[in-house]
Structures are given as C-alpha cells and as structure tokens.
Design an enzyme around this catalytic site. Structure first.
Site, short mmCIF file in Angstrom:
data_model
loop_
_atom_site.label_atom_id
_atom_site.label_comp_id
_atom_site.label_asym_id
_atom_site.label_seq_id
_atom_site.Cartn_x
_atom_site.Cartn_y
_atom_site.Cartn_z
N HIS A 194 0.83 -1.22 0.00
CA HIS A 194 0.00 0.00 0.00
C HIS A 194 0.86 1.27 0.00
O HIS A 194 0.49 2.28 0.59
CB HIS A 194 -0.95 0.03 1.20
CG HIS A 194 -1.93 -1.08 1.24
ND1 HIS A 194 -3.20 -0.98 0.74
CD2 HIS A 194 -1.83 -2.35 1.71
CE1 HIS A 194 -3.85 -2.12 0.91
NE2 HIS A 194 -3.03 -2.97 1.49
N ASN A 232 -10.31 -2.82 2.33
CA ASN A 232 -9.96 -2.84 0.91
C ASN A 232 -11.20 -2.60 0.06
O ASN A 232 -12.32 -2.58 0.60
CB ASN A 232 -9.38 -4.22 0.54
CG ASN A 232 -7.91 -4.36 0.93
OD1 ASN A 232 -7.22 -3.37 1.19
ND2 ASN A 232 -7.44 -5.59 0.96
N HIS A 247 -4.20 1.22 11.82
CA HIS A 247 -4.00 -0.03 12.56
C HIS A 247 -5.37 -0.62 12.89
O HIS A 247 -6.18 0.04 13.54
CB HIS A 247 -3.25 0.29 13.87
CG HIS A 247 -2.81 -0.92 14.63
ND1 HIS A 247 -3.41 -2.15 14.51
CD2 HIS A 247 -1.81 -1.09 15.52
CE1 HIS A 247 -2.80 -3.02 15.30
NE2 HIS A 247 -1.83 -2.39 15.92
N TYR A 254 0.76 -3.94 12.26
CA TYR A 254 0.64 -2.51 11.94
C TYR A 254 1.47 -1.62 12.87
O TYR A 254 2.03 -0.63 12.43
CB TYR A 254 -0.83 -2.10 11.87
CG TYR A 254 -1.50 -2.67 10.62
CD1 TYR A 254 -1.72 -4.03 10.49
CD2 TYR A 254 -1.85 -1.86 9.55
CE1 TYR A 254 -2.29 -4.57 9.34
CE2 TYR A 254 -2.43 -2.40 8.39
CZ TYR A 254 -2.64 -3.75 8.30
OH TYR A 254 -3.20 -4.28 7.16
#
Ligand code: HDE
Length: 709
Positions: free
Chosen positions: A75, A148, A339, A362
């Site tokens: 990402h 997503n 996160h 994360y």
C-alpha cells in the site's frame, strides 16, 4: 462551490496548530536564525573551496539527505483526504461505540486509498486491490477501519502474508515488473493456494481497475464484533457504498492511462474535492447474531469468504463525505498510521487468523516506517481525546510530561492518570470463551475454496465474465513457465469449466475434460492429507446481484468529463446547449483541440481550449463529442491523433455524440458499427441527440460494442 480549504474539520484544530503558512517573513535555519544568503555556500575566496564551518549549508543538505522515510511495504502508493462521517441510524442495540449510536453526530475522518503492490511512485491504474482505510477521530479515541475495495482476501492466515507479498512484488533478481501481478512468481504462488481462488476472481474483475477512487466500494473484510452496553456481542461486516455508484475502466484503457497520466486517480480525487464535488460513501453493516455463528456453509472467521447480501442485507447507517484535501502530502497522507487495533469501546475483534496477525503487524511496521514509538504524536495520527499514560520518552517525543510520576499505581500524582471504569468508557475486551489445544492448524471449516469463487463468477453479467476471462488470459500469458499456467488452469476448472477452457484456449494449452483434482500446497509438511483437501462444492446461493458492478449501475453523470473535439469552427449554438445540459447533469465539457488558446465558433463566440491532442488523450475522458461542421470533419481526418482519439473512445465503449455532419470522418474511420451502414443505423452505438447522449453517459459504457471490436 469552492472547497473551504483552510477551515479545519471540527475538533481537528490540533492538526491546524502544526501548520505553517507561507507568510511574508524571512527564512530561517532550523534553529530560527534568519538567513541572509541562501544562494551561495561559504568559501575560502570567491573561487576557493567550501568551508566545513558552513553550518547553514550542512544543515540544509543534511535535512535533505534524510527527507525520505521507508515507504509502506504494501500500500505504498496512496491518496488521502479529510472529511466527516455522519450517522443517520443508531446501532445502539448492537454497539456502544458513540460514532455508531449518536444520530446526527459528525465525526472527523481521514481516508487513505492505495494500491497494494506498487512502489510509492507507481501508476494509479495497476490491476490491483485498492486499500480503503478510514481513521475516525472520535471522542473515545481513534478508530481505524482499515479495509480494501474487495470484501475478501487472498489468504486465510497471517502466516502466509509475507509469501503472498513477496510473490506479487517485482521479482527479486531484476526488480521487474513494477505494480503488476502478471508474472511468474505471483501466479506460481496463487496456483498452489486454492484458498486464493475466490479473491482471484475479484482481483481479475473490473473491481481491480476502478475509474475513480470515488467510484469504488470499500469493505472491512474481516468479521468484527459489535459490543453493546449489556456486553452482548453481534458479528458485523462493514461496507462502504459510493454515492456515485461503481465504475471501472477497461484494461486497454488502464494500461494507456498508466502512460498518459499515472496520477490519474490521485488527481481525480484532488480535483473533485477542490471543485466542491465532495465524494460520498454510505456506510453499511451486515449484522449476524452470535447464535448464528455456525449457521452458514462457510466460516465467519475465514477472510476468503463474504456473506452474500442476499442472505444478510446491508443496512445503511451513515455517510462519509470527503471535503478537504490535505495541505501537505507527506505530513498527512504519508505519515498517517492506520492499525486495525485502533479501536473504541463497542467494537472488538474476532479470531479470524488473518486479522489476528494484522493486529501485530501494523504497530511493528510504523516503528520502522515512522521510526519511533511516538508516531501517535504526528499531527495526523493524534487522537482528539487527550492522551494520558505512563509511556515516556523515545525518539522525537513531542509531549512534555510534567511531574515525577511515570508509573501506576502511584500516590505522588494522586493515582493519576487513573484507569477508566467501563461505564466511563474504559475499554474492556470482549470476554469470549476460549479453550483449546495449542495447535498450529487451520480449521476444517476453512477448506471450501471454490464455492464463493463460483458464486462471484456466476453473479457477473456476460460482459463482466468476459472481462475476468480476458484478465486471466492477459496475466497468464505473461507467465513464462508453462507448468505455472497449467497449474492455474487446473485450479480454474474447479470454478467454472467454460472459464477454464476460454483461458486455456488463449494460452494454447489443453483443458481437462472434467474439473482437475485441486492442488493445495498451503498445508504443513506433516499435514493429514484429508484435513487440507479442498472441498469442492456448489455455493448455497447461486448468484448474488450485489457482486456485479453492471447490475448495480447508478444513473450517475456527476463529475463525468466529456471531451469536445474540434479543430475547425464549431456550431456555437449546439456547443452552448450541450454544455448547459451537461452542467445541469453535473458533467463537465472540455474542449480538446490541436493547440491551447481560444477557438471561435461559427457565430463568433469564443471557447477556451482545455486540453490538446498532444498533452491529453481519449483515455482521460469519459465520453466524446465530435464537433460538427464539414470543415471540422476534414480537419479531424487530417490528424492521426484525432482519429486515434475517436477510435480509443469507441473501443473503450464510451458514449460518443457526433454533432451534425462529421459523418464523413466517421465513415472514413470505418468504425465497425458504421461500416457499410447508413448513419441512422449507427445510432445503436453512437447517439445523435444530446438527450440520448446524456442517457448513455449515465450508463457509463456501451459494452455491446465489445463484440464488434
Ligand atoms: Fe494490510 N498492511 N496486512 N491488509 N493494509 C499494511 O501497514 C498486513 C490486509 C491494508 O493507507 C501495512 O501501515 C498483514 C488485509 C490497508 O496506510 C502492514 C496482513 C487488509 C493498508 C500490513 C494484511 C489490509 C495496509 C503496510 C495479513 C484488508 C494501507 C503499511 C495478515 C482488510 C493503510 C502499514 C494505509 C497496510 C500488514 C492483510 C488492508 C505491513 C500482516 C486483509 C488498506 O502493516
């Protein structure tokens, strides 16, 4: 309406305090010393060597040398915007999270969209999953919904994530290809992992090449829990539904956009917000009572499965509006740290083994990316609820903690900061009963890898199915090792034999008579073979319309960009009629010609040229109007670029409006729909009235044209 850029969203004054405007003041060093000469380094004599003493030069160069931070491993390429989330339906029966219970409440958000595989400078139009991450700045702390644009994932267990990412990233020997899954390592891995098949259907569908970040759905993917005031839990899946509807480009277009304007999505989002066309999404939830945990023919903890909307409808509860562009890309979009473990009371996790792994990853990644455990102090990451705890020091600490107590319990600071009671918002993990053997395995209930891949494929229109086939043909044709292609085709036979055959034909390989025994290499060395044997079965629901883009078309013309192609004198009256009608429909007419400047119409009026045949391209527009006038037709014909512009618009199935007699031009191009036919019969594909054109614009594409190409 212009975007009120300098008005921070409510409660984000905190962020604004850190912004520095370009004021009429002199420049200084980082220590605040006014600088007199920013042009020349300090030298011994005017032609002499530079002096080590030059602290101004050293400071400037040192800072420059350290400007970059590691990009996100995945990402890396992203675009972000500020906005608000407004709740219209309370979910207080299910959750105590205030963002989802207080109707009318506006919660500031920062949303970052991203591609997954490419590096920070890669193209926006890669065939890829898009990240859809939303940070809600709530009074109860930051809540991140890190999802997503596809509701499922490639793998079931976090343990496989580094393998998946290594496989899709450029190959390690030559760092090729960038931002593309069409290569050996990706398909090698996928062909051995039947659990990826459902996600592969999504990733090969048009969802992977959105027209705009504003026109795609978002999903929380995992099953989460809502927890209400009575500490009762309800399973929840999150959905974002774009108000503009979904819209994708075609693959040839995506590839061309990547060359013509690799920042296409980034600019599209930015421009829409600057123009006051604020993108909006409805937030929806699918709620599943705890007692129904085992009611489905798949496991709710398996992130390769979705819950069909036909089985559990999505209830819309609020709207997110993105209304402010960041002031500084690095400070906000790059440094934002999401996160899935940034939670508020009323929301909790499930034991989805993919989610569980993310809960570790994360924070860990922010430590190497942002360089310090104080990343929460970076303005974009700050909670609007003041942070009070006994965490201290570390690189780049901003907070100045006063007092001598940095531990709990204490008497010296009157026991402060004290622990919050649950009734006062103290977070309390859901007390799920867990008992079991310590065991490294996958539940047998995760082994149905094909039924939802079938469901997805079955739910698509013929056009969309063909796009999936085309995508697989393209991707696998780029794979150089024949056995990988064969392995992949064998897996596809378990989804749909016609699909497998169409792909195999294009690759010049034979397809088995009946579905091949599915291979599963995603299992331990000593695995019980039967345990990991993929279950091949039919989906309980045969089709679900919610999975198709085309079946869910919204008649949206808002923010569509239409090229008005003219090289000679255009019909001024028709131009103004058209631009008024389009403006009313929220679309934008942009004049494209062979040079910038202004053009005169036949009635003497003037129009400003927005783009030229050389600095722009048909792929950057949603539709085309070919200006009329005989001279215009001849002029267009003399330009190869103009012909290419029309051909591409036609081939990408976009609406075309031909004003009056540019027909000679069209005949000459020999577009399949027009060849040997009269002009009127070409109306099937090329609309001839403004109203018909507007209608076809709202339909996005004329897919029936694909059969002619
Ligand atoms: Fe991520 N993912 N992910 N992911 N992910 C990251 O965190 C990871 C997964 C998603 O705009 C990283 O800050 C693991 C699923 C988004 O900043 C990293 C696993 C979903 C973003 C990471 C997954 C996502 C990330 C890289 C498997 C959809 C971008 C930089 C267990 C629900 C957020 C960073 C942004 C980013 C790890 C799987 C979404 C490395 C280990 C499933 C939208 O921590």
């Amino acid at each position: 309406m212009k975007n009120p850029k300098n008005q921070p969203n409510p409660k984000l004054e905190d962020l604004a305090k850190n912004t520095l405007k370009n004021e009429k003041k002199s420049m200084t060093t980082d220590q605040g010393l006014p600088i007199n000469d920013d042009q020349n380094s300090l030298k011994a004599g005017d032609r002499g060597p530079s002096l080590l003493e030059d602290f101004i030069l050293r400071e400037k160069i040192t800072h420059f040398d350290h400007e970059r931070i590691p990009e996100r491993i995945v990402h890396a390429r992203g675009s972000g915007a500020h906005g608000v989330f407004k709740l219209h339906t309370s979910l207080n029966k299910y959750t105590k999270a205030k963002i989802f219970t207080e109707v009318g409440k506006e919660t500031p958000v920062f949303t970052r969209f991203s591609t997954v595989a490419g590096s920070k400078g890669s193209t926006d139009l890669a065939r890829d999953v898009r990240g859809f991450a939303v940070k809600f700045y709530t009074e109860e702390g930051n809540y991140d919904l890190v999802g997503n644009n596809m509701p499922v994932f490639f793998i079931q267990d976090a343990m496989k994530f580094p393998d998946l990412v290594h496989a899709v990233k450029p190959e390690p020997h030559n760092e090729v290809p960038q931002a593309a899954s069409a290569h050996d390592t990706f398909w090698d891995f996928i062909s051995l992992m039947p659990e990826s098949m459902h996600m592969i259907m999504w990733a090969m569908s048009d969802r992977a090449i959105p027209r705009s970040l504003r026109m795609m759905e978002g999903f929380g993917v995992h099953t989460f829990r809502f927890i209400n005031e009575q500490n009762e839990s309800t399973f929840v899946k999150f959905h974002w539904k774009p108000k503009l509807g979904m819209h994708s480009v075609v693959w040839d277009e995506a590839q061309k956009i990547s060359g013509k304007d690799s920042d296409f999505h980034k600019k599209d989002l930015w421009d829409a917000i600057e123009n006051g066309d604020f993108p909006e999404w409805d937030l929806g939830v699918q709620l599943i009572p705890e007692k129904d945990e085992h009611k489905y023919d798949f496991d709710l903890l398996d992130a390769t499965k979705l819950i069909p909307e036909s089985e559990v409808p999505v209830q819309l509860v609020g709207t997110m509006t993105l209304n402010r562009n960041p002031s500084n890309f690095f400070a906000e979009t790059e440094q934002v740290a999401f996160h899935p473990g940034h939670l508020v009371p009323g929301i909790d996790f499930t034991n989805d083994p993919l989610l569980q792994g993310r809960l570790f990853s994360y924070t860990d990644t922010q430590l190497s990316r942002l360089g310090s455990p104080n990343f929460h102090e970076i303005p974009i990451n700050r909670s609007i609820n003041p942070v009070r705890n006994n965490q201290r020091d570390g690189h780049m600490r901003q907070q100045i903690n006063e007092g001598v107590s940095s531990y709990h319990p204490n008497t010296i600071a009157d026991g402060c900061p004290f622990q919050a009671m649950m009734k006062d918002g103290g977070f309390h993990s859901h007390e799920e009963r867990v008992d079991g053997r310590k065991i490294r395995t996958r539940s047998k209930s995760f082994m149905d890898h094909f039924s939802q891949a079938k469901l997805f494929f079955n739910s698509q229109t013929k056009t969309e199915q063909q796009h999936i086939i085309n995508a697989l043909q393209f991707e696998l044709s780029k794979v150089s090792r024949p056995h990988i292609r064969e392995n992949m085709v064998n897996q596809l036979t378990n989804i749909n034999m016609d699909l497998a055959k169409a792909v195999a034909d294009a690759l010049g390989i034979a397809v088995p008579e009946k579905p091949a025994e599915p291979v599963n290499e995603g299992k331990p060395a000593d695995a019980d073979k039967d345990h990991y044997k993929p279950v091949v079965k039919e989906p309980k629901t045969q089709t679900d319309d919610a999975l198709s883009i085309i079946k869910n078309l919204k008649n949206a013309t808002k923010t569509r960009k239409i090229a008005f192609l003219t090289l000679g004198k255009h019909d001024g009256k028709k131009f103004s009629d058209l631009s008024q009608k389009l403006e009313k429909a929220g679309a934008k007419l942009m004049v494209v010609s062979d040079g910038l400047g202004t053009l005169k119409s036949d009635s003497g009026g003037e129009v400003e040229v927005s783009a030229t045949l050389f600095n722009s391209d048909a792929v950057l527009f949603d539709a085309l109007v070919i200006a009329g006038g005989e001279k215009n037709g001849t002029a267009l014909l003399s330009k190869g670029k103009a012909k290419e512009f029309v051909m591409d618009t036609f081939n990408h199935c976009k609406p075309i409006l031909i004003l009056s007699d540019a027909s000679a031009f069209i005949d000459e191009l020999g577009l399949p729909c027009c060849k040997g036919e009269t002009k009127s019969s070409s109306e099937l594909f090329i609309d001839t009235s403004i109203d018909a054109f507007l209608k076809s614009l709202s339909k996005h594409r004329h897919w029936e044209r694909e059969e002619l190409i």
